[in-house]
Design a protein around this motif. Structure first.
Motif, PDB file in Angstrom:
ATOM      1  N   ARG A  64       0.821  -1.201   0.000  1.00 50.00           N
ATOM      2  CA  ARG A  64       0.000   0.000   0.000  1.00 50.00           C
ATOM      3  C   ARG A  64       0.864   1.264   0.000  1.00 50.00           C
ATOM      4  NH1 ARG A  64      -3.751  -0.738   4.315  1.00 50.00           N
ATOM      5  NH2 ARG A  64      -5.141  -1.939   2.999  1.00 50.00           N
TER       6      ARG A  64
ATOM      7  N   GLU B  55       1.131   2.015  -3.490  1.00 48.15           N
ATOM      8  CA  GLU B  55      -0.131   2.598  -3.976  1.00 48.15           C
ATOM      9  C   GLU B  55      -0.252   4.050  -3.546  1.00 48.15           C
ATOM     10  OE1 GLU B  55      -3.830   0.552  -3.117  1.00 48.15           O
ATOM     11  OE2 GLU B  55      -2.662  -1.275  -2.801  1.00 48.15           O
TER      12      GLU B  55
ATOM     13  N   MET C 139      -0.704   7.426  -5.628  1.00 44.54           N
ATOM     14  CA  MET C 139      -1.828   8.317  -5.371  1.00 44.54           C
ATOM     15  C   MET C 139      -1.340   9.752  -5.169  1.00 44.54           C
ATOM     16  SD  MET C 139      -4.438   7.787  -2.222  1.00 44.54           S
ATOM     17  CE  MET C 139      -3.777   8.939  -1.047  1.00 44.54           C
TER      18      MET C 139
ATOM     19  N   ARG D  13      -5.830   3.037 -12.271  1.00 46.27           N
ATOM     20  CA  ARG D  13      -6.021   1.828 -11.469  1.00 46.27           C
ATOM     21  C   ARG D  13      -5.109   0.692 -11.939  1.00 46.27           C
ATOM     22  NH1 ARG D  13      -7.711   4.339  -8.014  1.00 46.27           N
ATOM     23  NH2 ARG D  13      -9.869   4.929  -7.614  1.00 46.27           N
TER      24      ARG D  13
ATOM     25  N   GLU E 151      -3.189  -1.469  -9.090  1.00 48.11           N
ATOM     26  CA  GLU E 151      -3.767  -2.786  -8.828  1.00 48.11           C
ATOM     27  C   GLU E 151      -2.888  -3.911  -9.339  1.00 48.11           C
ATOM     28  OE1 GLU E 151      -7.801  -3.081  -9.989  1.00 48.11           O
ATOM     29  OE2 GLU E 151      -8.449  -1.641  -8.465  1.00 48.11           O
TER      30      GLU E 151
ATOM     31  N   ILE F 148      -3.806   4.328   6.994  1.00 48.85           N
ATOM     32  CA  ILE F 148      -4.799   3.333   6.568  1.00 48.85           C
ATOM     33  C   ILE F 148      -4.683   2.074   7.432  1.00 48.85           C
ATOM     34  CG2 ILE F 148      -5.636   1.907   4.657  1.00 48.85           C
ATOM     35  CD1 ILE F 148      -4.467   4.062   2.763  1.00 48.85           C
TER      36      ILE F 148
ATOM     37  N   VAL G 127      -9.332  -2.334   4.056  1.00 49.75           N
ATOM     38  CA  VAL G 127      -9.428  -1.420   2.915  1.00 49.75           C
ATOM     39  C   VAL G 127      -8.922  -2.150   1.671  1.00 49.75           C
ATOM     40  CG1 VAL G 127      -8.619   0.767   1.958  1.00 49.75           C
ATOM     41  CG2 VAL G 127      -9.108   0.587   4.395  1.00 49.75           C
TER      42      VAL G 127
ATOM     43  N   ARG H 131      -7.925  -2.585  -2.389  1.00 49.79           N
ATOM     44  CA  ARG H 131      -7.248  -1.781  -3.408  1.00 49.79           C
ATOM     45  C   ARG H 131      -8.266  -1.008  -4.230  1.00 49.79           C
ATOM     46  NH1 ARG H 131      -3.972  -6.089  -6.488  1.00 49.79           N
ATOM     47  NH2 ARG H 131      -5.446  -7.428  -5.428  1.00 49.79           N
ATOM     48  N   GLY H 132      -7.986   0.232  -4.505  1.00 51.87           N
ATOM     49  CA  GLY H 132      -8.866   1.028  -5.351  1.00 51.87           C
ATOM     50  C   GLY H 132      -9.954   1.762  -4.584  1.00 51.87           C
TER      51      GLY H 132
ATOM     52  N   ILE I 288      -9.448   3.766  -2.038  1.00 55.01           N
ATOM     53  CA  ILE I 288      -8.955   5.048  -1.547  1.00 55.01           C
ATOM     54  C   ILE I 288      -8.200   5.760  -2.662  1.00 55.01           C
ATOM     55  CG2 ILE I 288      -7.081   5.971  -0.109  1.00 55.01           C
ATOM     56  CD1 ILE I 288      -8.100   4.598   2.203  1.00 55.01           C
ATOM     57  N   ASP I 289      -8.473   7.055  -2.819  1.00 52.68           N
ATOM     58  CA  ASP I 289      -7.649   7.828  -3.744  1.00 52.68           C
ATOM     59  C   ASP I 289      -7.345   9.180  -3.103  1.00 52.68           C
ATOM     60  OD1 ASP I 289      -9.973   9.274  -3.970  1.00 52.68           O
ATOM     61  OD2 ASP I 289     -10.555   8.354  -5.875  1.00 52.68           O
TER      62      ASP I 289
END
Lengths: 279, 74
Positions: free
Chosen positions: A154, A157, A161, A168, A172, B37, B48, B50-51, B53-54
Protein backbone atom coordinates in the motif's frame (compact mmCIF):
# COMPACT_ATOMS: atom_id res chain seq x y z
CA UNK A 1 34.57 1.50 41.11
CA UNK A 2 32.48 1.91 37.99
CA UNK A 3 32.87 -0.94 35.56
CA UNK A 4 32.83 0.69 32.12
CA UNK A 5 32.53 -2.65 30.40
CA UNK A 6 29.47 -3.65 32.35
CA UNK A 7 26.48 -4.30 30.10
CA UNK A 8 28.49 -3.07 27.11
CA UNK A 9 27.36 -3.52 23.52
CA UNK A 10 29.71 -5.03 20.99
CA UNK A 11 29.40 -5.13 17.19
CA UNK A 12 30.44 -8.33 15.47
CA UNK A 13 30.04 -10.20 12.20
CA UNK A 14 28.93 -13.82 12.11
CA UNK A 15 30.13 -15.72 9.05
CA UNK A 16 26.95 -17.19 7.59
CA UNK A 17 26.86 -18.19 3.94
CA UNK A 18 26.37 -16.14 1.80
CA UNK A 19 28.74 -13.57 3.31
CA UNK A 20 28.39 -12.45 6.90
CA UNK A 21 25.77 -10.97 9.20
CA UNK A 22 26.12 -7.86 11.26
CA UNK A 23 25.22 -8.42 14.91
CA UNK A 24 25.21 -6.38 18.08
CA UNK A 25 25.67 -8.24 21.32
CA UNK A 26 24.61 -6.51 24.52
CA UNK A 27 26.52 -8.28 27.24
CA UNK A 28 24.63 -8.88 30.48
CA UNK A 29 25.58 -6.85 33.51
CA UNK A 30 28.13 -8.72 35.57
CA UNK A 31 26.62 -7.35 38.74
CA UNK A 32 23.70 -9.71 38.37
CA UNK A 33 23.25 -13.38 37.78
CA UNK A 34 22.51 -13.98 34.11
CA UNK A 35 18.77 -14.29 33.54
CA UNK A 36 18.71 -15.47 29.97
CA UNK A 37 19.83 -14.95 26.39
CA UNK A 38 17.57 -13.06 23.99
CA UNK A 39 17.83 -13.16 20.20
CA UNK A 40 16.06 -10.26 18.55
CA UNK A 41 14.18 -10.95 15.30
CA UNK A 42 13.71 -7.67 13.46
CA UNK A 43 10.70 -6.51 11.45
CA UNK A 44 10.31 -6.25 7.69
CA UNK A 45 11.88 -3.55 5.48
CA UNK A 46 11.36 0.04 6.67
CA UNK A 47 9.96 -1.09 10.02
CA UNK A 48 13.46 -2.35 10.81
CA UNK A 49 14.74 1.22 10.58
CA UNK A 50 11.82 2.66 12.49
CA UNK A 51 12.29 0.22 15.37
CA UNK A 52 16.08 0.40 15.70
CA UNK A 53 16.09 2.99 18.44
CA UNK A 54 13.49 1.16 20.52
CA UNK A 55 15.31 -2.14 20.10
CA UNK A 56 18.61 -0.57 21.13
CA UNK A 57 17.00 1.03 24.19
CA UNK A 58 15.19 -2.17 25.09
CA UNK A 59 18.37 -4.22 24.69
CA UNK A 60 20.32 -1.89 26.95
CA UNK A 61 17.61 -2.02 29.60
CA UNK A 62 17.56 -5.81 29.51
CA UNK A 63 21.35 -6.09 29.56
CA UNK A 64 21.40 -3.98 32.72
CA UNK A 65 19.02 -6.49 34.29
CA UNK A 66 21.28 -9.42 33.50
CA UNK A 67 20.07 -10.50 30.05
CA UNK A 68 22.38 -11.13 27.11
CA UNK A 69 20.68 -9.60 24.06
CA UNK A 70 21.75 -10.19 20.48
CA UNK A 71 20.51 -8.24 17.47
CA UNK A 72 21.16 -9.64 14.01
CA UNK A 73 20.64 -7.95 10.65
CA UNK A 74 19.27 -10.72 8.45
CA UNK A 75 20.57 -11.30 4.90
CA UNK A 76 20.09 -8.21 2.74
CA UNK A 77 19.20 -5.99 5.71
CA UNK A 78 21.14 -3.27 7.51
CA UNK A 79 24.88 -3.85 7.53
CA UNK A 80 24.76 -7.53 6.62
CA UNK A 81 25.79 -9.00 3.27
CA UNK A 82 23.52 -8.65 0.28
CA UNK A 83 20.89 -6.20 -0.88
CA UNK A 84 17.24 -6.33 0.09
CA UNK A 85 16.44 -7.84 -3.30
CA UNK A 86 18.72 -10.81 -2.40
CA UNK A 87 16.87 -11.46 0.87
CA UNK A 88 15.29 -14.86 1.18
CA UNK A 89 12.79 -16.04 3.79
CA UNK A 90 14.35 -19.50 4.20
CA UNK A 91 17.81 -17.97 4.51
CA UNK A 92 16.46 -15.61 7.16
CA UNK A 93 15.33 -18.64 9.15
CA UNK A 94 18.78 -20.21 8.66
CA UNK A 95 20.39 -16.94 9.83
CA UNK A 96 18.34 -17.10 13.01
CA UNK A 97 19.28 -20.71 13.69
CA UNK A 98 22.97 -19.90 13.21
CA UNK A 99 22.74 -16.87 15.49
CA UNK A 100 20.88 -18.88 18.13
CA UNK A 101 23.55 -21.58 18.03
CA UNK A 102 26.28 -19.00 18.49
CA UNK A 103 24.43 -17.29 21.33
CA UNK A 104 23.78 -20.59 23.09
CA UNK A 105 27.50 -21.37 22.92
CA UNK A 106 28.29 -18.07 24.64
CA UNK A 107 25.67 -18.21 27.35
CA UNK A 108 24.29 -21.17 29.16
CA UNK A 109 20.94 -19.65 30.06
CA UNK A 110 17.26 -19.87 29.08
CA UNK A 111 16.78 -18.72 25.51
CA UNK A 112 14.23 -16.21 24.26
CA UNK A 113 13.31 -15.13 20.75
CA UNK A 114 12.22 -11.50 20.70
CA UNK A 115 10.05 -10.99 17.63
CA UNK A 116 9.07 -7.52 16.53
CA UNK A 117 6.14 -7.10 14.09
CA UNK A 118 6.80 -9.46 11.15
CA UNK A 119 9.79 -10.77 13.10
CA UNK A 120 7.19 -12.67 15.15
CA UNK A 121 6.27 -14.68 12.04
CA UNK A 122 9.93 -15.62 11.61
CA UNK A 123 10.44 -16.37 15.29
CA UNK A 124 7.53 -18.82 15.38
CA UNK A 125 8.68 -20.48 12.18
CA UNK A 126 12.25 -20.79 13.52
CA UNK A 127 11.23 -22.72 16.66
CA UNK A 128 11.34 -26.31 15.32
CA UNK A 129 14.96 -25.90 14.14
CA UNK A 130 15.79 -24.83 17.71
CA UNK A 131 14.09 -27.88 19.24
CA UNK A 132 11.23 -25.65 20.43
CA UNK A 133 13.50 -24.54 23.26
CA UNK A 134 13.13 -20.74 23.18
CA UNK A 135 10.46 -18.77 25.00
CA UNK A 136 8.84 -16.01 22.96
CA UNK A 137 8.70 -12.27 23.55
CA UNK A 138 6.44 -10.65 20.95
CA UNK A 139 6.20 -6.92 20.29
CA UNK A 140 3.11 -5.85 18.36
CA UNK A 141 2.99 -9.16 16.53
CA UNK A 142 2.02 -9.52 12.90
CA UNK A 143 -0.02 -12.72 12.60
CA UNK A 144 -0.76 -12.69 8.90
CA UNK A 145 2.04 -12.29 6.40
CA UNK A 146 -0.57 -11.81 3.72
CA UNK A 147 -2.03 -8.78 5.48
CA UNK A 148 1.45 -7.43 6.16
CA UNK A 149 2.36 -7.67 2.48
CA UNK A 150 -0.86 -5.86 1.58
CA UNK A 151 0.03 -3.06 3.98
CA UNK A 152 3.58 -2.89 2.62
CA UNK A 153 2.41 -2.72 -0.99
CA UNK A 154 0.00 0.00 0.00
CA UNK A 155 2.99 2.30 0.46
CA UNK A 156 3.53 1.87 -3.26
CA UNK A 157 -0.13 2.60 -3.98
CA UNK A 158 -0.08 5.64 -1.74
CA UNK A 159 2.99 6.88 -3.59
CA UNK A 160 1.15 6.56 -6.89
CA UNK A 161 -1.83 8.32 -5.37
CA UNK A 162 0.25 11.21 -4.08
CA UNK A 163 1.99 11.67 -7.40
CA UNK A 164 -1.46 12.01 -8.95
CA UNK A 165 -1.17 8.75 -10.82
CA UNK A 166 -4.65 7.37 -10.37
CA UNK A 167 -4.61 4.88 -13.19
CA UNK A 168 -6.02 1.83 -11.47
CA UNK A 169 -4.14 -0.52 -13.75
CA UNK A 170 -0.85 0.71 -12.31
CA UNK A 171 -1.65 0.31 -8.63
CA UNK A 172 -3.77 -2.79 -8.83
CA UNK A 173 -1.19 -4.60 -10.85
CA UNK A 174 1.59 -4.55 -8.26
CA UNK A 175 0.78 -7.83 -6.57
CA UNK A 176 0.08 -9.51 -9.91
CA UNK A 177 3.37 -8.17 -11.21
CA UNK A 178 5.19 -9.68 -8.23
CA UNK A 179 3.49 -13.02 -8.51
CA UNK A 180 4.23 -13.06 -12.23
CA UNK A 181 7.92 -12.91 -11.36
CA UNK A 182 8.98 -9.25 -11.55
CA UNK A 183 10.33 -7.35 -8.60
CA UNK A 184 8.71 -4.13 -7.44
CA UNK A 185 10.30 -1.17 -5.72
CA UNK A 186 8.41 -0.02 -2.64
CA UNK A 187 9.72 2.92 -0.62
CA UNK A 188 13.27 2.27 -1.76
CA UNK A 189 13.13 -1.48 -1.13
CA UNK A 190 13.39 -3.77 -4.14
CA UNK A 191 10.98 -6.53 -3.26
CA UNK A 192 11.80 -9.78 -5.04
CA UNK A 193 8.94 -12.06 -6.16
CA UNK A 194 10.10 -14.98 -4.00
CA UNK A 195 10.20 -12.80 -0.89
CA UNK A 196 6.74 -11.40 -1.62
CA UNK A 197 5.41 -14.92 -2.04
CA UNK A 198 7.04 -16.16 1.18
CA UNK A 199 5.67 -13.24 3.19
CA UNK A 200 2.25 -13.68 1.61
CA UNK A 201 2.19 -17.30 2.75
CA UNK A 202 3.60 -16.76 6.24
CA UNK A 203 1.17 -17.30 9.12
CA UNK A 204 1.90 -17.13 12.82
CA UNK A 205 1.72 -20.80 13.77
CA UNK A 206 3.42 -22.47 16.70
CA UNK A 207 4.60 -26.07 16.58
CA UNK A 208 1.99 -28.44 18.05
CA UNK A 209 4.34 -29.58 20.81
CA UNK A 210 5.38 -26.08 21.83
CA UNK A 211 4.97 -25.49 25.58
CA UNK A 212 6.97 -22.48 26.67
CA UNK A 213 6.33 -18.97 27.94
CA UNK A 214 4.93 -16.41 25.50
CA UNK A 215 4.99 -12.73 26.47
CA UNK A 216 2.90 -10.52 24.17
CA UNK A 217 3.16 -6.75 24.34
CA UNK A 218 1.11 -4.33 22.30
CA UNK A 219 1.03 -0.55 22.06
CA UNK A 220 -2.26 1.34 21.84
CA UNK A 221 -2.81 5.08 21.53
CA UNK A 222 -5.49 5.05 24.22
CA UNK A 223 -6.81 2.79 26.93
CA UNK A 224 -7.53 -0.41 25.13
CA UNK A 225 -7.39 -4.10 25.64
CA UNK A 226 -5.36 -6.53 23.65
CA UNK A 227 -6.17 -6.48 19.93
CA UNK A 228 -8.95 -8.91 19.04
CA UNK A 229 -6.45 -10.73 16.81
CA UNK A 230 -4.17 -11.48 19.77
CA UNK A 231 -7.02 -12.36 22.14
CA UNK A 232 -8.43 -15.05 19.90
CA UNK A 233 -5.05 -16.63 19.26
CA UNK A 234 -3.71 -16.71 22.76
CA UNK A 235 -6.75 -17.99 24.57
CA UNK A 236 -6.25 -21.16 22.56
CA UNK A 237 -2.54 -21.33 23.26
CA UNK A 238 -3.04 -21.37 26.99
CA UNK A 239 -5.28 -24.39 26.57
CA UNK A 240 -2.48 -26.15 24.71
CA UNK A 241 -0.07 -25.76 27.61
CA UNK A 242 1.82 -22.51 26.94
CA UNK A 243 2.06 -19.87 29.63
CA UNK A 244 0.89 -16.66 28.00
CA UNK A 245 1.35 -13.18 29.46
CA UNK A 246 -0.15 -10.07 27.87
CA UNK A 247 0.28 -6.40 28.44
CA UNK A 248 -1.02 -3.40 26.51
CA UNK A 249 0.84 -0.14 27.05
CA UNK A 250 0.02 3.36 25.90
CA UNK A 251 2.16 4.95 23.24
CA UNK A 252 2.69 5.83 19.59
CA UNK A 253 3.01 3.15 16.91
CA UNK A 254 6.79 3.64 16.84
CA UNK A 255 7.25 1.02 14.09
CA UNK A 256 5.55 3.28 11.56
CA UNK A 257 5.60 6.87 12.81
CA UNK A 258 7.12 9.47 10.50
CA UNK A 259 9.58 10.65 13.12
CA UNK A 260 11.50 8.01 15.05
CA UNK A 261 9.68 7.77 18.36
CA UNK A 262 10.18 5.91 21.60
CA UNK A 263 7.75 4.20 23.90
CA UNK A 264 9.40 3.89 27.29
CA UNK A 265 6.33 2.19 28.76
CA UNK A 266 6.89 -0.73 26.41
CA UNK A 267 10.50 -1.14 27.51
CA UNK A 268 9.51 -0.95 31.15
CA UNK A 269 6.75 -3.53 30.70
CA UNK A 270 9.15 -5.80 28.83
CA UNK A 271 11.75 -5.55 31.58
CA UNK A 272 9.18 -6.34 34.27
CA UNK A 273 7.44 -9.21 32.52
CA UNK A 274 10.68 -10.89 31.51
CA UNK A 275 12.08 -10.59 35.01
CA UNK A 276 8.97 -12.26 36.40
CA UNK A 277 9.45 -15.19 34.04
CA UNK A 278 13.09 -15.71 34.94
CA UNK A 279 12.56 -16.32 38.63
CA UNK B 1 -4.78 9.01 15.84
CA UNK B 2 -3.53 11.11 12.93
CA UNK B 3 -1.48 13.02 15.43
CA UNK B 4 0.11 9.80 16.67
CA UNK B 5 0.87 8.21 13.32
CA UNK B 6 2.12 11.43 11.70
CA UNK B 7 3.82 12.59 14.89
CA UNK B 8 2.22 16.03 14.61
CA UNK B 9 2.96 16.62 18.30
CA UNK B 10 -0.45 17.94 19.16
CA UNK B 11 -1.10 19.95 15.99
CA UNK B 12 -3.75 17.36 15.14
CA UNK B 13 -5.85 18.42 18.12
CA UNK B 14 -6.92 21.64 16.38
CA UNK B 15 -7.81 19.95 13.08
CA UNK B 16 -11.40 20.55 11.92
CA UNK B 17 -13.39 18.61 9.39
CA UNK B 18 -12.48 21.12 6.67
CA UNK B 19 -8.77 21.07 7.53
CA UNK B 20 -6.95 20.14 4.32
CA UNK B 21 -4.66 17.12 4.63
CA UNK B 22 -2.98 16.11 1.36
CA UNK B 23 -0.72 18.86 0.14
CA UNK B 24 -1.02 20.80 3.40
CA UNK B 25 0.30 18.44 6.06
CA UNK B 26 3.95 17.85 5.14
CA UNK B 27 4.12 14.67 7.21
CA UNK B 28 1.73 12.93 4.81
CA UNK B 29 3.93 10.97 2.44
CA UNK B 30 3.36 7.57 0.89
CA UNK B 31 4.70 5.81 3.96
CA UNK B 32 2.49 7.67 6.39
CA UNK B 33 -0.64 7.47 4.24
CA UNK B 34 -0.13 3.71 4.30
CA UNK B 35 0.42 3.94 8.07
CA UNK B 36 -2.82 5.87 8.59
CA UNK B 37 -4.80 3.33 6.57
CA UNK B 38 -3.24 0.45 8.51
CA UNK B 39 -4.03 2.18 11.82
CA UNK B 40 -7.66 2.70 10.74
CA UNK B 41 -7.91 -0.97 9.83
CA UNK B 42 -6.52 -2.02 13.21
CA UNK B 43 -8.69 0.39 15.16
CA UNK B 44 -12.00 -0.15 13.39
CA UNK B 45 -11.51 -3.71 12.25
CA UNK B 46 -12.28 -3.25 8.56
CA UNK B 47 -10.12 -4.03 5.55
CA UNK B 48 -9.43 -1.42 2.91
CA UNK B 49 -9.39 -2.91 -0.55
CA UNK B 50 -7.25 -1.78 -3.41
CA UNK B 51 -8.87 1.03 -5.35
CA UNK B 52 -11.14 2.13 -2.49
CA UNK B 53 -8.96 5.05 -1.55
CA UNK B 54 -7.65 7.83 -3.74
CA UNK B 55 -6.35 11.35 -3.32
CA UNK B 56 -9.86 12.69 -2.66
CA UNK B 57 -10.19 10.49 0.44
CA UNK B 58 -7.24 12.24 2.00
CA UNK B 59 -8.22 15.74 0.80
CA UNK B 60 -9.51 16.92 4.18
CA UNK B 61 -10.07 15.45 7.62
CA UNK B 62 -13.80 15.47 6.77
CA UNK B 63 -13.36 13.37 3.63
CA UNK B 64 -11.31 10.86 5.60
CA UNK B 65 -13.93 10.70 8.37
CA UNK B 66 -16.65 10.25 5.73
CA UNK B 67 -14.70 7.35 4.28
CA UNK B 68 -14.41 5.67 7.69
CA UNK B 69 -18.17 6.13 8.25
CA UNK B 70 -18.92 4.52 4.90
CA UNK B 71 -16.71 1.57 5.78
CA UNK B 72 -18.36 1.16 9.19
CA UNK B 73 -21.84 1.23 7.61
CA UNK B 74 -20.91 -1.51 5.15
Amino acid sequence: MIDLEDGAAEALFLPIHPGRRFCILHRPSRRRKIKGAVLCVHPFAEELNKTRRMVAAGSRALAQEGWAVMQIDLLGCGDSSGEFKDADWQQWLADLTAAQRWLTEQYEAPLWLWGIRAGCLLAAEALPAMNNAPNLLLWQPVYSGRQHLTQFLRIHEAGEMLSGNVERSVTEGVRDQLFAGSSVEVAGYELAPAMARALHEAEFTLPASYQRVIVVLEVASQEAGLSPASEVRFARLEESGCRVKFRVVRGSPFWQTVEITECRALIEATRLLLSQQST
Amino acid sequence: MLDQVLHLQGRGAVFRLDTPLLGSVPELDSMSVAGVIAALEDRFGFAVERGEIDGATFATLGSLVAFVKTKLDD
